[in-house]
Design a protein around this motif. Structure first.
Motif, PDB file in Angstrom:
ATOM      1  N   ASP A 280     -16.468 131.466  38.300  1.00 53.65           N
ATOM      2  CA  ASP A 280     -16.623 132.880  37.968  1.00 53.65           C
ATOM      3  C   ASP A 280     -16.203 133.776  39.134  1.00 53.65           C
ATOM      4  N   GLN A 281     -15.582 134.892  38.796  1.00 53.52           N
ATOM      5  CA  GLN A 281     -15.073 135.812  39.813  1.00 53.52           C
ATOM      6  C   GLN A 281     -16.189 136.353  40.702  1.00 53.52           C
ATOM      7  N   ASP A 282     -17.338 136.598  40.138  1.00 54.71           N
ATOM      8  CA  ASP A 282     -18.453 137.124  40.937  1.00 54.71           C
ATOM      9  C   ASP A 282     -18.880 136.120  42.005  1.00 54.71           C
ATOM     10  N   ALA A 283     -18.793 134.833  41.682  1.00 58.76           N
ATOM     11  CA  ALA A 283     -19.161 133.810  42.666  1.00 58.76           C
ATOM     12  C   ALA A 283     -18.219 133.841  43.859  1.00 58.76           C
ATOM     13  N   TRP A 284     -16.921 134.015  43.583  1.00 57.71           N
ATOM     14  CA  TRP A 284     -15.956 134.111  44.684  1.00 57.71           C
ATOM     15  C   TRP A 284     -16.222 135.351  45.531  1.00 57.71           C
ATOM     16  N   LYS A 285     -16.564 136.433  44.897  1.00 62.40           N
ATOM     17  CA  LYS A 285     -16.880 137.656  45.648  1.00 62.40           C
ATOM     18  C   LYS A 285     -18.085 137.428  46.556  1.00 62.40           C
ATOM     19  N   GLN A 286     -19.072 136.712  46.042  1.00 62.35           N
ATOM     20  CA  GLN A 286     -20.255 136.415  46.855  1.00 62.35           C
ATOM     21  C   GLN A 286     -19.898 135.532  48.050  1.00 62.35           C
ATOM     22  N   LEU A 287     -18.995 134.564  47.810  1.00 59.16           N
ATOM     23  CA  LEU A 287     -18.559 133.725  48.939  1.00 59.16           C
ATOM     24  C   LEU A 287     -17.852 134.576  49.971  1.00 59.16           C
ATOM     25  N   ASN A 288     -17.013 135.468  49.549  1.00 62.26           N
ATOM     26  CA  ASN A 288     -16.312 136.348  50.489  1.00 62.26           C
ATOM     27  C   ASN A 288     -17.309 137.163  51.310  1.00 62.26           C
TER      28      ASN A 288
ATOM     29  N   THR B   5     -19.225 135.099  53.945  1.00 62.51           N
ATOM     30  CA  THR B   5     -18.409 134.691  55.104  1.00 62.51           C
ATOM     31  C   THR B   5     -17.855 135.911  55.842  1.00 62.51           C
ATOM     32  N   SER B   6     -18.476 137.074  55.626  1.00 67.31           N
ATOM     33  CA  SER B   6     -18.075 138.316  56.306  1.00 67.31           C
ATOM     34  C   SER B   6     -16.608 138.652  56.064  1.00 67.31           C
ATOM     35  N   GLY B   7     -16.152 138.408  54.837  1.00 65.83           N
ATOM     36  CA  GLY B   7     -14.777 138.757  54.490  1.00 65.83           C
ATOM     37  C   GLY B   7     -13.742 137.767  54.952  1.00 65.83           C
ATOM     38  N   HIS B   8     -14.125 136.530  55.199  1.00 65.58           N
ATOM     39  CA  HIS B   8     -13.201 135.521  55.717  1.00 65.58           C
ATOM     40  C   HIS B   8     -12.608 134.633  54.623  1.00 65.58           C
ATOM     41  N   LEU B   9     -12.739 135.048  53.362  1.00 67.07           N
ATOM     42  CA  LEU B   9     -12.128 134.322  52.262  1.00 67.07           C
ATOM     43  C   LEU B   9     -10.811 134.976  51.879  1.00 67.07           C
ATOM     44  N   PHE B  10      -9.756 134.165  51.806  1.00 69.57           N
ATOM     45  CA  PHE B  10      -8.434 134.692  51.495  1.00 69.57           C
ATOM     46  C   PHE B  10      -7.743 133.793  50.474  1.00 69.57           C
ATOM     47  N   ALA B  11      -6.844 134.397  49.709  1.00 76.30           N
ATOM     48  CA  ALA B  11      -5.959 133.599  48.862  1.00 76.30           C
ATOM     49  C   ALA B  11      -4.866 132.993  49.732  1.00 76.30           C
ATOM     50  N   VAL B  12      -4.330 131.871  49.292  1.00 77.28           N
ATOM     51  CA  VAL B  12      -3.348 131.128  50.078  1.00 77.28           C
ATOM     52  C   VAL B  12      -2.081 130.933  49.250  1.00 77.28           C
ATOM     53  N   VAL B  13      -0.943 130.976  49.922  1.00 70.92           N
ATOM     54  CA  VAL B  13       0.333 130.705  49.276  1.00 70.92           C
ATOM     55  C   VAL B  13       1.110 129.685  50.105  1.00 70.92           C
ATOM     56  N   PRO B  14       2.055 128.985  49.500  1.00 70.70           N
ATOM     57  CA  PRO B  14       2.916 128.076  50.270  1.00 70.70           C
ATOM     58  C   PRO B  14       3.668 128.829  51.363  1.00 70.70           C
ATOM     59  N   SER B  15       4.096 128.112  52.384  1.00 75.01           N
ATOM     60  CA  SER B  15       4.716 128.761  53.540  1.00 75.01           C
ATOM     61  C   SER B  15       5.989 129.515  53.161  1.00 75.01           C
ATOM     62  N   ALA B  16       6.791 128.971  52.256  1.00 77.29           N
ATOM     63  CA  ALA B  16       8.018 129.672  51.846  1.00 77.29           C
ATOM     64  C   ALA B  16       7.691 130.985  51.143  1.00 77.29           C
ATOM     65  N   GLN B  17       6.623 130.976  50.335  1.00 76.16           N
ATOM     66  CA  GLN B  17       6.222 132.203  49.647  1.00 76.16           C
ATOM     67  C   GLN B  17       5.706 133.234  50.641  1.00 76.16           C
ATOM     68  N   TYR B  18       4.975 132.768  51.648  1.00 76.02           N
ATOM     69  CA  TYR B  18       4.483 133.680  52.685  1.00 76.02           C
ATOM     70  C   TYR B  18       5.656 134.392  53.349  1.00 76.02           C
ATOM     71  N   CYS B  19       6.674 133.647  53.728  1.00 74.89           N
ATOM     72  CA  CYS B  19       7.838 134.259  54.379  1.00 74.89           C
ATOM     73  C   CYS B  19       8.511 135.262  53.443  1.00 74.89           C
TER      74      CYS B  19
ATOM     75  N   ALA C 209     -21.256 128.052  54.411  1.00 76.06           N
ATOM     76  CA  ALA C 209     -21.099 128.807  53.166  1.00 76.06           C
ATOM     77  C   ALA C 209     -19.995 128.199  52.310  1.00 76.06           C
ATOM     78  N   GLY C 210     -18.878 127.828  52.941  1.00 75.11           N
ATOM     79  CA  GLY C 210     -17.780 127.218  52.201  1.00 75.11           C
ATOM     80  C   GLY C 210     -18.147 125.864  51.630  1.00 75.11           C
ATOM     81  N   VAL C 211     -18.804 125.027  52.430  1.00 75.80           N
ATOM     82  CA  VAL C 211     -19.210 123.699  51.976  1.00 75.80           C
ATOM     83  C   VAL C 211     -20.214 123.810  50.829  1.00 75.80           C
ATOM     84  N   ASN C 212     -21.209 124.670  50.982  1.00 78.02           N
ATOM     85  CA  ASN C 212     -22.220 124.817  49.936  1.00 78.02           C
ATOM     86  C   ASN C 212     -21.611 125.350  48.642  1.00 78.02           C
ATOM     87  N   PHE C 213     -20.661 126.269  48.765  1.00 82.40           N
ATOM     88  CA  PHE C 213     -19.994 126.829  47.592  1.00 82.40           C
ATOM     89  C   PHE C 213     -19.204 125.748  46.865  1.00 82.40           C
ATOM     90  N   ALA C 214     -18.470 124.950  47.626  1.00 78.65           N
ATOM     91  CA  ALA C 214     -17.666 123.883  47.019  1.00 78.65           C
ATOM     92  C   ALA C 214     -18.558 122.854  46.333  1.00 78.65           C
TER      93      ALA C 214
END
Length: 561
Positions: free
Chosen positions: A33-41, A44-58, A128-133
């Motif tokens: 659920d989206q609310d759960a991800w918001k709570q994780l963020n 962790t004091s805002g340390h949750l980010f979406a990730v993309v492959p390195s080529a997409q990042y560039c 927080a990350g381990v418990n969430f997972a």
């Protein structure tokens, strides 16, 4: 580092509720659920980010320069989803393949890159990350630097916990009565440790690549070094760990506290036990040494010429024993200019440049006697060992698969067999074979240390690696899949004729598709499995070829046993 707030903006788009998957399988990130991800963020004091492959990042930042793209430092500092070998970011096996290639990002797929990352800055962030997972039954990946030749620090449909920002260094004059030591966060790079210890007149056992994190998978795999013949493996010199385990507890592991976990963390493999917070390493008084870089070249592509030279090298393998020198060497065939070369990086502790000449001269005299080989480069650097034990910045972003075996010391009683092995390997079309003199000496003398380090280390003399490289414009996804079996089917039978079928391998530089990894990578797999069950009974931490991975499918998503 460029701002990564743009990662957060993707969260509402990518998070949708789809329901829980089949029993026995993990939940995918989009099923939470989206609310759960918001709570994780928030936790962790805002340390949750979406990730993309390195080529997409560039692509997203308007392009990366070649210098940026190939720099392991830049990649690890700026791209949480990056692996030093981009092939581990791709899912070649998917139908259709899920890939994201540089300069062809119009149809990028996530591949084997995690969807989200906790860029941890504290123990609490990790917990927080381990418990969430665990609570949400998510697949977990753990990464510090992305130096991972087996692709274990990335995972499809996972939550990544990054320790890259844990960079504290504490130097101890006396650590719990055990002498000098250094405690480092699991994001601290080797070059940072060498520099900090140099100021105190100390050195520790670490690897030769500056940007590897000492307290990550390096130490958990055992950790070899050019200093190992003199001082032992890194795992032989580790005094304590702190780690967050699957239940979210922050534990200390040493000889008296959680001693079974301490045993497993020294050689039991990275990514299987928890999220490492710190490691404490024994230190030694530093000393001067000579680094000698030598290149031998032949205007020939005949495998027999490589065979002759490697026979001579094997004949002189014990020339370094008295001084406990280490050496990285690799034989390379360049078909484009019709040459072959042997590159030697030799580290000679407490020897001057002139003394190093004397040590290596018998080998060079014999190597040059045939007239086939010439010395095309030979340089010396004599200084404090802290400054020469590592290469400044690894060049990455090359697709590559490894395979390896430890070479027993007794094999060198027949040096011709070593030469013949090289000849047959190069006859397969292989372009490079690497060897390391990082065993024997103190590594053998430390056989009595009770740890998870593979016992085959104690009887080995060298570490042999085959490396298959390819580019995306030449090899298709199906071709990359075909390459994944090449070590087992083509190279290993040649190697085993010389080293035997039970030589063992260094798990950090090995074949990710090893057929019998439990025997080849580990010594006492039964005991490791017992420790695994105690600290991670539900297999939250599963990596390819890791302890317990035989119970899961290749993606670590569904149990198969």
């Amino acid at each position: 580092m460029p701002s990564m707030h743009w990662f957060v903006s993707f969260l509402p788009v990518l998070i949708t509720a789809r329901g829980v998957l089949t029993q026995g399988c993990r939940v995918r990130p989009g099923d939470v659920d989206q609310d759960a991800w918001k709570q994780l963020n928030e936790s962790t004091s805002g340390h949750l980010f979406a990730v993309v492959p390195s080529a997409q990042y560039c692509f997203n930042i308007g392009g990366c320069t070649d210098e940026q793209w190939t720099s392991s430092t830049w990649r690890s500092d700026n791209m949480p989803g990056s692996m030093l070998q981009p092939n581990w970011e791709q899912d070649y096996d998917a139908n259709p393949p899920e890939v994201c290639l540089r300069n062809t990002t119009g149809n990028c797929k996530q591949g084997n890159v995690p969807h989200y990352v906790v860029l941890a800055e504290s123990v609490e962030d990790i917990q927080a990350g381990v418990n969430f997972a665990r609570t949400n039954n998510l697949r977990v990946a753990i990464k510090s630097s992305g130096h991972d030749y087996l692709g274990r620090s990335t995972a499809k449909d996972s939550l990544l916990i990054s320790t890259h920002r844990l960079t504290d260094i504490t130097i101890h004059d006396d650590f719990n009565g055990q002498g000098g030591a250094v405690t480092v966060g699991s994001g601290v790079r080797l070059n940072q440790i060498y520099a900090a210890l140099k100021e105190k007149g100390k050195i520790f056992v670490g690897g030769g690549t500056a940007t590897v994190a000492a307290a990550g998978g390096y130490i958990q795999g055992g950790g070899h070094s050019s200093l190992s013949p003199l001082l032992g493996l890194a795992a032989d010199n580790t005094l304590q760990f702190t780690i967050v385990t699957a239940d979210g507890q922050y534990l200390t592991a040493n000889e008296t506290e959680n001693s079974d976990l301490y045993w497993a963390l020294r050689g039991g493999g990275g990514g299987s036990w928890g999220v490492m917070v710190s490691a404490t390493f024994r230190t030694f008084d530093t000393f001067n040494a000579t680094y000698r870089y030598t290149v031998l070249t032949a205007n020939s592509t005949n495998s027999s010429d490589i065979a002759s030279l490697m026979t001579i090298h094997a004949t002189h393998i014990h020339d370094f024993d008295e001084v406990r020198a280490g050496q990285y060497y690799w034989a390379f065939r360049n078909d484009s200019d019709q040459t072959q070369s042997l590159f030697l990086r030799t580290y000679l502790p407490r020897l001057t440049a002139n003394e190093s000449r004397e040590t290596m001269q018998p080998f060079l005299t014999d190597a040059l006697a045939s007239g086939t080989w010439t010395v095309s480069e030979d340089t010396f650097q004599e200084t404090v060992v802290n400054d020469i034990v590592y290469k400044e910045d690894a060049t990455g972003a090359e697709n590559m698969l490894m395979g390896s075996r430890l070479v027993p010391e007794e094999v060198y009683e027949t040096p011709e067999a070593i030469g013949k092995m090289y000849e047959e390997l190069f006859d397969t079309g292989l372009a490079i074979v690497l060897g390391h003199i990082i065993a024997g000496g103190k590594v053998s003398e430390n056989a009595g240390i009770d740890s998870a380090v593979h016992p085959k280390w104690r009887t080995a003399k060298t570490h042999l690696i085959t490396a298959d490289y390819w580019t995306d414009d030449v090899v298709s996804p199906s071709g990359a899949v075909a390459l994944s079996s090449r070590f087992q089917t083509e190279f290993l039978p040649i190697i085993e004729k010389v080293v035997g079928t039970d030589a063992g391998a260094y798990m950090n530089e090995a074949d990710a598709y090893e057929a019998d990894f439990a025997t080849t990578f580990y010594g006492d797999y039964e005991k490791l499995s017992q420790v695994k069950s105690k600290y991670d009974e539900n297999d939250l931490f599963i990596v390819q070829t890791g302890v317990g991975s035989e119970r899961w499918d290749k993606d670590g998503m569904c149990k198969v046993a």
